[in-house]
Design a protein around this motif. Structure first.
Motif, PDB file in Angstrom:
ATOM      1  N   GLY B  57       8.576   3.288  -4.651  1.00  8.33           N
ATOM      2  CA  GLY B  57       6.763   3.820  -3.774  1.00  8.33           C
ATOM      3  C   GLY B  57       6.153   2.937  -2.768  1.00  8.33           C
ATOM      4  O   GLY B  57       6.867   2.618  -1.589  1.00  8.33           O
ATOM      5  N   LEU B  58       4.897   2.763  -2.791  1.00  8.91           N
ATOM      6  CA  LEU B  58       4.366   2.719  -1.387  1.00  8.91           C
ATOM      7  C   LEU B  58       3.276   1.546  -2.098  1.00  8.91           C
ATOM      8  O   LEU B  58       2.509   1.560  -3.091  1.00  8.91           O
ATOM      9  N   LEU B  59       3.508  -0.053  -1.766  1.00  8.15           N
ATOM     10  CA  LEU B  59       2.481  -1.324  -2.325  1.00  8.15           C
ATOM     11  C   LEU B  59       3.261  -2.153  -1.641  1.00  8.15           C
ATOM     12  O   LEU B  59       3.815  -1.976  -0.922  1.00  8.15           O
ATOM     13  N   ARG B  60       1.612  -2.350  -1.178  1.00 10.57           N
ATOM     14  CA  ARG B  60       1.320  -4.083  -0.720  1.00 10.57           C
ATOM     15  C   ARG B  60       1.828  -4.935  -1.263  1.00 10.57           C
ATOM     16  O   ARG B  60       1.610  -4.797  -2.694  1.00 10.57           O
ATOM     17  N   PRO B  63       7.794  -5.347  -4.499  1.00  9.97           N
ATOM     18  CA  PRO B  63       9.377  -5.115  -4.501  1.00  9.97           C
ATOM     19  C   PRO B  63       9.520  -4.687  -3.240  1.00  9.97           C
ATOM     20  O   PRO B  63       9.478  -3.846  -2.693  1.00  9.97           O
ATOM     21  N   PRO B  64      11.339  -5.550  -2.771  1.00  4.76           N
ATOM     22  CA  PRO B  64      11.954  -4.749  -1.375  1.00  4.76           C
ATOM     23  C   PRO B  64      12.166  -3.257  -1.340  1.00  4.76           C
ATOM     24  O   PRO B  64      12.201  -2.689  -0.503  1.00  4.76           O
ATOM     25  N   THR B 104       9.440   7.918   4.094  1.00  2.52           N
ATOM     26  CA  THR B 104      10.471   8.972   2.939  1.00  2.52           C
ATOM     27  C   THR B 104      12.447   8.442   3.254  1.00  2.52           C
ATOM     28  O   THR B 104      12.682   9.288   3.164  1.00  2.52           O
ATOM     29  N   VAL B 105      12.259   8.039   5.305  1.00  2.00           N
ATOM     30  CA  VAL B 105      13.331   7.694   5.050  1.00  2.00           C
ATOM     31  C   VAL B 105      13.641   6.281   3.816  1.00  2.00           C
ATOM     32  O   VAL B 105      15.279   7.107   4.008  1.00  2.00           O
ATOM     33  N   SER B 106      13.646   5.351   3.941  1.00  2.00           N
ATOM     34  CA  SER B 106      14.088   5.038   2.737  1.00  2.00           C
ATOM     35  C   SER B 106      14.182   5.362   0.860  1.00  2.00           C
ATOM     36  O   SER B 106      14.845   5.962   1.369  1.00  2.00           O
TER      37      SER B 106
END
Lengths: 269, 269
Positions: B57-60, B63-64, B104-106
């Motif tokens: 997901g998206l998170l400042r 985790p990696p 999206t690439v990840s």
């Protein structure tokens, strides 16, 4: 220079909601965030008065003048619907003996540059009740005048070191009345009737300023007065005007302050 | 492997207070903190079921496996007095186009290792409504089965990509009823009457589980069923039992789950 101490700073979050309904889920339309604490807020008011103060205290990831601690700062969430405010105060971090020792060394150094030290707000967990007394002793050794603005046990124990001025909370005022406090001058707030100290009362023409900012504005005025050597009747007038002009936790309405200043009624009791 | 996606994670704070009184100041006796979001919570339930899932997901500062974004995660404050809960949801961060492209690439890379992808929860600001549709397309290209659990516009637009399974929110269920959704299987919740899908109803003997955890437990069961290729009557029975055993936002009572499983009433409608 004025040095203000905030041992238990808080990250203040203001949540704007449409209406607070217990048991419901609320979408927060806006969340405002600022670092606060009485000492930090008093320094902000002094900056408005063109008397920038140095702030110190205990804070993880704080500015360099603060001593870093491992525990995260407490958060205070204030939920407001535009008319009323409901607040939630997290318990603060627990400070270790080593962190406190490091702070006292840093504080003693900063006090050597200062003329007036403001010690304001609650003590975080881990610190003994006499912590303010220790700092007042160090400040006095460095030649500083001291102002104490706290409550409960921190106030009772802090007073044993005889700060130059104390501004007790409304709750604590009655139990200090009539007690011998050595050299300490008590500045008491009488709500809309203004401030009393040294047998003088300074009363503003209006109702008092913003509730969360009144005490901080008063302390800022007292610190400025001590720094400048302002005599008490004038100092109390100034403190009453600045308190009544408080617009927020850490700011005053300067135009209102200037307007109020000549309107403050000063009387000898 | 199951991959769960949380595009709008939240830091969940639970404030324990004596009683919530609007307009008052509350001392928080305990503040519990955990990272949440439907996808993250579903992964936690899958871990309890010995089927560890990968979360992204998206998170400042996440985790990696998460794509870092500049905006801080939203916080959700739940104030509880032990009986009722009042919650405040901050608006989330705004995601930039570059951050989304990086994600999206990840995601496409992670999907290549996965067999089932769970897309759950709301979209943060900055992302277009069709964001889930894009991810469903990428997941399908990687050979994955997909489960969509969201609401409102994110759901409507996500459905255009025909996820394999959709679990609409209670609010959205009525507007999906009777609509042709292509290949998509709709799993509808009927509160205490359990779950329906594919002309089957699975009804638990008791009232449903912990309100904040029911949906997440259901999605976790659906993901496991798709991974294992469980046929629908058995899958729906499993999902109904796991939902009714939800004990919290991201956990189930495994003993209760095992007890409920044979008691689920499965009927063809």
């Amino acid at each position: 220079m004025i040095l203000t101490v905030t041992l238990n700073p808080a990250i203040n979050l203001t949540y704007h909601v449409e209406a607070l309904v217990p048991g419901a889920t609320h979408r927060v339309s806006r969340a405002d965030k600022r670092l606060g604490g009485k000492g930090i807020n008093a320094a902000a008011v002094l900056t408005q008065l063109d008397l920038p103060a140095v702030t110190t205290g205990l804070l993880r990831d704080g500015p360099p003048s603060f001593t870093p601690i491992a525990g995260p700062p407490r958060r205070t969430v204030v939920v407001t619907d535009g008319t009323s405010a409901t607040s939630f105060r997290e318990p603060g971090p627990v400070v270790t003996a080593a962190e406190w020792a490091e702070f006292t060394v840093s504080f003693a150094r900063l006090a050597e540059q200062a003329k007036v030290v403001v010690l304001a707000g609650s003590l975080p967990g881990g610190l003994p009740d006499h912590s303010y007394a220790s700092l007042i002793g160090l400040a006095r050794s460095a030649g500083c005048l001291t102002i104490l603005d706290t409550s409960g046990a921190a106030l009772t124990h802090g007073l044993t070191a005889e700060p130059d001025v104390v501004k007790p909370s409304a709750t604590d005022q009655p139990r200090l009345a009539g007690r011998a406090l050595g050299r300490t001058i008590v500045v008491a707030s009488d709500g809309p009737n203004g401030l009393t100290a040294q047998g003088i009362r300074a009363r503003p023409p209006h109702l008092s300023g913003n509730a969360t900012g009144v005490g901080v504005a008063c302390v800022a005025a007292l610190a400025r007065g001590l720094l400048l050597g302002t005599p008490w009747p004038a100092l109390l007038r100034d403190a009453a005007a600045l308190s009544a002009a408080a617009s927020n936790a850490g700011s005053v309405d300067l135009a209102l302050y200037r307007e109020l200043l000549p309107q403050i009624e000063v009387e000898h009791l």
